[in-house]
Scaffold this motif. Structure first.
Motif, PDB file in Angstrom:
ATOM      1  N   VAL A 233       0.844  -1.205   0.000  1.00 40.78           N
ATOM      2  CA  VAL A 233       0.000   0.000   0.000  1.00 40.78           C
ATOM      3  C   VAL A 233       0.878   1.254   0.000  1.00 40.78           C
ATOM      4  N   CYS A 234       1.881   1.269   0.893  1.00 42.42           N
ATOM      5  CA  CYS A 234       2.797   2.428   0.958  1.00 42.42           C
ATOM      6  C   CYS A 234       3.568   2.585  -0.348  1.00 42.42           C
ATOM      7  N   ASN A 235       4.035   1.454  -0.879  1.00 44.30           N
ATOM      8  CA  ASN A 235       4.836   1.487  -2.102  1.00 44.30           C
ATOM      9  C   ASN A 235       4.020   1.993  -3.281  1.00 44.30           C
ATOM     10  N   ARG A 236       2.765   1.532  -3.354  1.00 46.10           N
ATOM     11  CA  ARG A 236       1.894   1.972  -4.447  1.00 46.10           C
ATOM     12  C   ARG A 236       1.565   3.459  -4.327  1.00 46.10           C
ATOM     13  N   LYS A 237       1.341   3.893  -3.099  1.00 47.94           N
ATOM     14  CA  LYS A 237       1.050   5.306  -2.871  1.00 47.94           C
ATOM     15  C   LYS A 237       2.237   6.165  -3.302  1.00 47.94           C
ATOM     16  N   LEU A 238       3.456   5.723  -2.921  1.00 52.01           N
ATOM     17  CA  LEU A 238       4.664   6.456  -3.308  1.00 52.01           C
ATOM     18  C   LEU A 238       4.839   6.426  -4.820  1.00 52.01           C
ATOM     19  N   GLN A 239       4.537   5.268  -5.430  1.00 48.98           N
ATOM     20  CA  GLN A 239       4.667   5.151  -6.883  1.00 48.98           C
ATOM     21  C   GLN A 239       3.715   6.110  -7.596  1.00 48.98           C
ATOM     22  N   GLU A 240       2.459   6.128  -7.159  1.00 51.65           N
ATOM     23  CA  GLU A 240       1.466   6.971  -7.827  1.00 51.65           C
ATOM     24  C   GLU A 240       1.820   8.452  -7.720  1.00 51.65           C
TER      25      GLU A 240
END
Length: 585
Positions: A233-240
């Motif tokens: 979740v954190c990684n996807r948020k940072l990616q987006e």
């Protein structure tokens, strides 16, 4: 957009204030920038003159061309030298500024109230001091270099172009603001995205620090899948957020280059028409003018190229300055007393305290501890035992009421001198990355080796220390060492036994030690506590039977008080707690 301005305003001013001490280097960099630009702009003039000397096949004036080539070589060499020196100066300014910011941010941690540390993820704080300041460094390093040369180049090229042809120069000057408008529009809209990126990066650092900080617990409870899910979740948020920020910021360069391409094309067409008109505008002039037009638009391209780094640096700077600007714990009063000696009496009078104003905890707490008295604090989890220790040490200040040592309010004493009167052994061990000797010396740096060994023997850790490969010179840390939790706790006990302050706080000090060693340590504690005021927090009530005064707490209040025998005879809450621990027996 309003929010962006609100965030950017307080960031630029303090950032520039850190650069103020290096104004001398800044001046030298500006001078070198002027030299670099002047020599760079002089080169097209020499090239134009050379072009005019080549009027046709087999009709080249080599005699006049040689001096021009020599001047051109000298000019290029001077440009390279000044650029190199300017880079040295800008690098020094940048890394000095970043060093000062990081130093101030780290020093701030020591002055922040414990409530701030307790209420913020440690990984996020680490991210601000390390990652965010690195982002500032990258942005400043690129920004300073481009800013110095860019301003000088723009001014210089305008002057040189005006001397060659005013009309064509005006076309260049009038078209250029289009690229500025595009860059400014994109920059304003990407700042908030980069701020969100910094926040997301901090959240990820916090999660990684949380998981790796106690991986044994994660594995023991089979939390790996849930941990990976949270990380995803954190990684996807940072990616987006990162993709959006980089995408929008990456539009700056091609958009400004398109505008600059229009400028260059306009100069070429108008210049060619001027040459054909035969009004004195030569092919060499056109060559120089095209070169100037390219150099004039180049700073805009370069500055737009570093917009990503600059915006990221400003967003990161905002997070760092938030930390630096946090309200510090109330400083010691100018007339605060420095405690050098205390008799050990402690009084708490009508003390009120709560971590959250909405949730009451300590209410109308009153306590009198005699000098040299051993006071045990017991009660169910969450009753306020550790909170009382935090108040005694002034890690937190009471909302109201007064706590006195030797009749002196602790708020009227300096924190350092007041805390030096206590020796603490906590349930959670902490060891710094250093030798065992230095860890034991932590509270008394000037202790001799003999004193260190004596303290280790008193704490019953001398034996296992001598069995280590390098003995007392073995380097350990709290996170990475082969020592067991119990051995670490013995070292923390030895640390207190070395300094032997007049008052002691033992918060579950033997929780990680086996029963046999605990009995030995209890004897050592009894010897150490003799004549010293001691506060003992223990869940195993069998360990505090010898205390002269046992305080039973519940929901922030003292509900019972007395010796073990008197409390057992009373048959109240303490008796229930004590008997419940031995019910199985």
């Amino acid at each position: 957009m309003a929010d962006t301005k609100k965030v950017q305003k307080p960031v630029l001013k303090p950032l520039l204030s850190y650069a103020r001490p290096y104004i001398g280097l800044f001046g030298i960099s500006m001078l070198l920038a002027v030299i670099t630009v002047a020599t760079t702009l002089y080169a097209p003039i020499l090239i134009g003159q050379g072009v005019d000397l080549i009027v046709g096949k087999k009709n080249v004036d080599f005699g006049a061309l040689v001096p021009i080539i020599i001047k051109l070589c000298i000019t290029v060499s001077l440009t390279a030298l000044s650029q190199w020196l300017m880079s040295l100066c800008t690098n020094k300014i940048t890394f000095n500024v970043v060093r000062d910011i990081r130093r101030k941010a780290f020093a701030k941690l020591g002055r922040l109230p414990l409530s701030y540390i307790d209420s913020h993820p440690h990984g996020d704080i680490i991210s601000r001091i390390i990652t965010d300041i690195d982002q500032i460094s990258d942005g400043l390093l690129m920004g300073f270099a481009q800013l110095f040369t860019g301003i000088c180049t723009i001014i210089g090229t305008i002057v040189f172009m005006l001397t060659i042809n005013v009309k064509i120069s005006l076309v260049v000057i009038l078209l250029t603001p289009l690229s500025l408008f595009v860059a400014r529009f994109i920059a304003k809209n990407t700042f908030d995205l980069f701020r969100k990126q910094s926040i997301a990066r901090g959240e990820m650092t916090s999660l990684v620090e949380e998981i790796t900080g106690d991986l044994k617990t994660v594995q023991a409870f089979g939390y790996e899948d849930e941990g990976e899910a949270r990380f995803e979740v954190c990684n996807r948020k940072l990616q987006e957020v990162s993709v959006k920020a980089i995408f929008f910021s990456s539009l700056t360069n091609p958009c400004t280059r398109f505008v600059n391409g229009l400028v260059y094309t306009s100069v070429g067409i108008l210049g060619a028409l001027a040459v054909f008109s035969g009004n004195g505008f030569t092919v060499g002039n056109l060559s120089s003018f095209l070169s100037y037009a390219n150099q004039y638009t180049k700073p805009f391209n370069e500055i737009s190229g570093v917009i990503t780094e600059l915006q990221s640096a400003l967003a990161s700077a905002g997070r760092v300055f938030e930390l630096i600007d946090e309200t510090e714990e109330i400083p010691d009063a100018p007339d605060a007393e420095v405690l050098t000696e205390v008799d050990g009496t402690v009084d708490a009078e009508h003390v009120y305290f709560s971590y959250d104003p909405e949730v009451k905890l300590i209410e109308d707490f009153n306590l009198h501890v005699k000098a040299g008295e051993r006071t045990a604090i017991v009660g169910p989890t969450g009753c306020g035992k550790t909170t009382m220790i935090n108040l005694l040490m002034r890690f937190y200040d009471a909302d109201s009421g007064s706590i006195n040592i030797s009749g002196k309010p602790i708020k009227n004493c300096t924190r350092d001198s007041m805390r030096s009167m206590y020796g603490m052994v906590l349930q959670e061990t902490w060891l710094k990355t250093a030798t065992i000797r230095d860890n034991i010396r932590y509270g008394k740096p000037d202790a001799t080796d003999e004193e260190v060994v004596a303290a280790a023997k008193s704490a019953h850790c001398h034996g296992f220390i001598k069995r280590l490969p390098k003995g007392y010179d073995t380097v350990i840390s709290d996170a990475f060492s082969t020592l067991s939790q119990g051995q670490k706790q013995l070292l923390c006990i030895a640390r207190v036994m070395l300094s032997l302050p007049p008052m002691l706080i033992l918060d579950e000090a033997t929780s990680s030690i086996d029963t046999r060693t605990e009995i030995i340590i209890q004897r050592a504690f009894a010897k150490m506590m003799k004549g010293r005021t001691s506060f003992i927090i223990a869940h195993r009530l069998s360990t505090i039977k010898e205390a002269e005064n046992i305080i039973v707490m519940r929901s922030g209040h003292i509900i019972e008080q007395g010796t073990h025998e008197s409390l057992m005879a009373k048959g109240g809450f303490y008796s229930e707690l004590y008997n419940s621990q031995f019910a199985a027996e």
